[in-house]
Design a protein around this motif. Sequence first.
Motif, short mmCIF file in Angstrom:
data_model
loop_
_atom_site.label_atom_id
_atom_site.label_comp_id
_atom_site.label_asym_id
_atom_site.label_seq_id
_atom_site.Cartn_x
_atom_site.Cartn_y
_atom_site.Cartn_z
N CYS A 57 0.84 -1.20 0.00
CA CYS A 57 0.00 0.00 0.00
C CYS A 57 0.87 1.26 0.00
O CYS A 57 0.64 2.19 -0.78
N ASP A 58 1.89 1.27 0.84
CA ASP A 58 2.82 2.40 0.90
C ASP A 58 3.56 2.57 -0.42
O ASP A 58 3.78 3.70 -0.88
N TYR A 59 3.95 1.44 -1.01
CA TYR A 59 4.68 1.49 -2.28
C TYR A 59 3.82 2.12 -3.38
O TYR A 59 4.28 2.98 -4.13
N ILE A 60 2.56 1.71 -3.46
CA ILE A 60 1.65 2.24 -4.49
C ILE A 60 1.47 3.74 -4.32
O ILE A 60 1.54 4.51 -5.28
N LYS A 61 1.26 4.19 -3.10
CA LYS A 61 1.05 5.62 -2.84
C LYS A 61 2.31 6.42 -3.16
O LYS A 61 2.23 7.50 -3.78
N LYS A 62 3.47 5.91 -2.75
CA LYS A 62 4.72 6.62 -3.00
C LYS A 62 5.00 6.74 -4.49
O LYS A 62 5.37 7.82 -4.98
N GLN A 63 4.81 5.64 -5.23
CA GLN A 63 5.09 5.66 -6.67
C GLN A 63 4.12 6.57 -7.42
O GLN A 63 4.47 7.20 -8.41
N ASN A 64 2.87 6.65 -6.95
CA ASN A 64 1.91 7.58 -7.55
C ASN A 64 2.38 9.01 -7.39
O ASN A 64 2.31 9.82 -8.32
N ASP A 65 2.85 9.35 -6.18
CA ASP A 65 3.32 10.71 -5.92
C ASP A 65 4.53 11.05 -6.77
O ASP A 65 4.71 12.19 -7.20
N ILE A 66 5.41 10.04 -7.01
CA ILE A 66 6.61 10.27 -7.80
C ILE A 66 6.29 10.39 -9.29
O ILE A 66 6.74 11.31 -9.97
N LYS A 67 5.50 9.46 -9.80
CA LYS A 67 5.25 9.39 -11.24
C LYS A 67 4.16 10.35 -11.71
O LYS A 67 4.19 10.83 -12.84
N PHE A 68 3.17 10.61 -10.85
CA PHE A 68 2.07 11.50 -11.21
C PHE A 68 1.78 12.45 -10.05
O PHE A 68 0.76 12.31 -9.36
N PRO A 69 2.67 13.42 -9.79
CA PRO A 69 2.49 14.34 -8.67
C PRO A 69 1.16 15.10 -8.79
O PRO A 69 0.77 15.52 -9.89
N PRO A 70 0.43 15.25 -7.67
CA PRO A 70 -0.85 15.97 -7.73
C PRO A 70 -0.66 17.44 -8.03
O PRO A 70 0.35 18.05 -7.65
N SER A 71 -1.61 18.03 -8.74
CA SER A 71 -1.57 19.46 -9.04
C SER A 71 -1.79 20.25 -7.76
O SER A 71 -2.57 19.86 -6.89
N LYS A 72 -1.08 21.38 -7.66
CA LYS A 72 -1.18 22.18 -6.44
C LYS A 72 -1.44 23.64 -6.77
O LYS A 72 -1.06 24.13 -7.84
N TYR A 73 -2.11 24.33 -5.82
CA TYR A 73 -2.28 25.77 -5.93
C TYR A 73 -0.97 26.46 -5.57
O TYR A 73 -0.01 25.82 -5.11
N GLU A 74 -0.92 27.76 -5.75
CA GLU A 74 0.29 28.52 -5.45
C GLU A 74 0.70 28.41 -3.99
O GLU A 74 1.88 28.50 -3.66
N ASP A 75 -0.29 28.24 -3.10
CA ASP A 75 0.03 28.14 -1.68
C ASP A 75 0.49 26.74 -1.27
O ASP A 75 0.77 26.48 -0.10
N GLY A 76 0.56 25.83 -2.26
CA GLY A 76 1.04 24.48 -1.98
C GLY A 76 -0.04 23.47 -1.68
O GLY A 76 0.23 22.27 -1.59
N SER A 77 -1.28 23.91 -1.53
CA SER A 77 -2.37 22.97 -1.24
C SER A 77 -2.76 22.22 -2.51
O SER A 77 -2.63 22.73 -3.63
N ILE A 78 -3.20 20.98 -2.33
CA ILE A 78 -3.54 20.11 -3.46
C ILE A 78 -4.87 20.51 -4.07
O ILE A 78 -5.86 20.73 -3.36
#
Length: 225
Positions: free
Chosen positions: A38-59
């Motif tokens: 589960c941790d591996y899947i979440k980590k790889q998602n963040d690396i390969k497809f980083p979530p879009s963020k606003y200027e203040d850093g919030s997702i």
Amino acid sequence: MGKKRIPVDKKQFEALKNELERVSGIDLSSDNAYYDLCDYIKKQNDIKFPPSKYEDGSIVQQPETISVDTLRRYWGDKDADKQMTPDVGKLSFIARALGYKDWGTFCHEHIQPDTGFDAEKGFNGMDYFKFSSLCENEIICIGWYPQKYCRLKFLGEYSFEVVEVRGMKSEVGRRFETSGFRLAPTSGGDIFPEVIIEPLYEYQEELWNAIENFNIETCPKSILL
């Protein structure tokens, strides 16, 4: 009323699970295996497809996620006696951990073991004789695009930096020197073998010996692309 589940191809579903086990290297018979997966899947998602963020850093939008219990159900270690239809959103989340855009992309691009694919003939490699033809900062691709590959930026002479990766051992940002690339011996049902980074110098005997007597379990990780 629960949302309607879309029918999932069972063969592709098994292929997705097998590929995740192979790439992650996690032994599902070990303690806490599904937590690690589960941790591996979440980590790889963040690396390969980083979530879009606003200027203040919030997702901008909270990404898809997956639970340990869901993984256990998918692998038949929980509620095995009950009929289960996988959720396409969850399958896309797993597929993205492997570098695919979504579940549909995985089904379209992933090569099945019974296709007769020749990994050696399909391999896109390069040796140091061709390095002189490269321009500094030129991008090359090593592997089998789009299934398993690394995009490398040429830094000059014999140096490269990983800028994009799918299904290989390296992470983006890794830098190394090499005299070329070769395929590791394969065993079992793997479609794509590991890619070996050949040492730059002859005196690096330990690395050359590890290549000549290749063992995926004991080899130095530095020789794997």
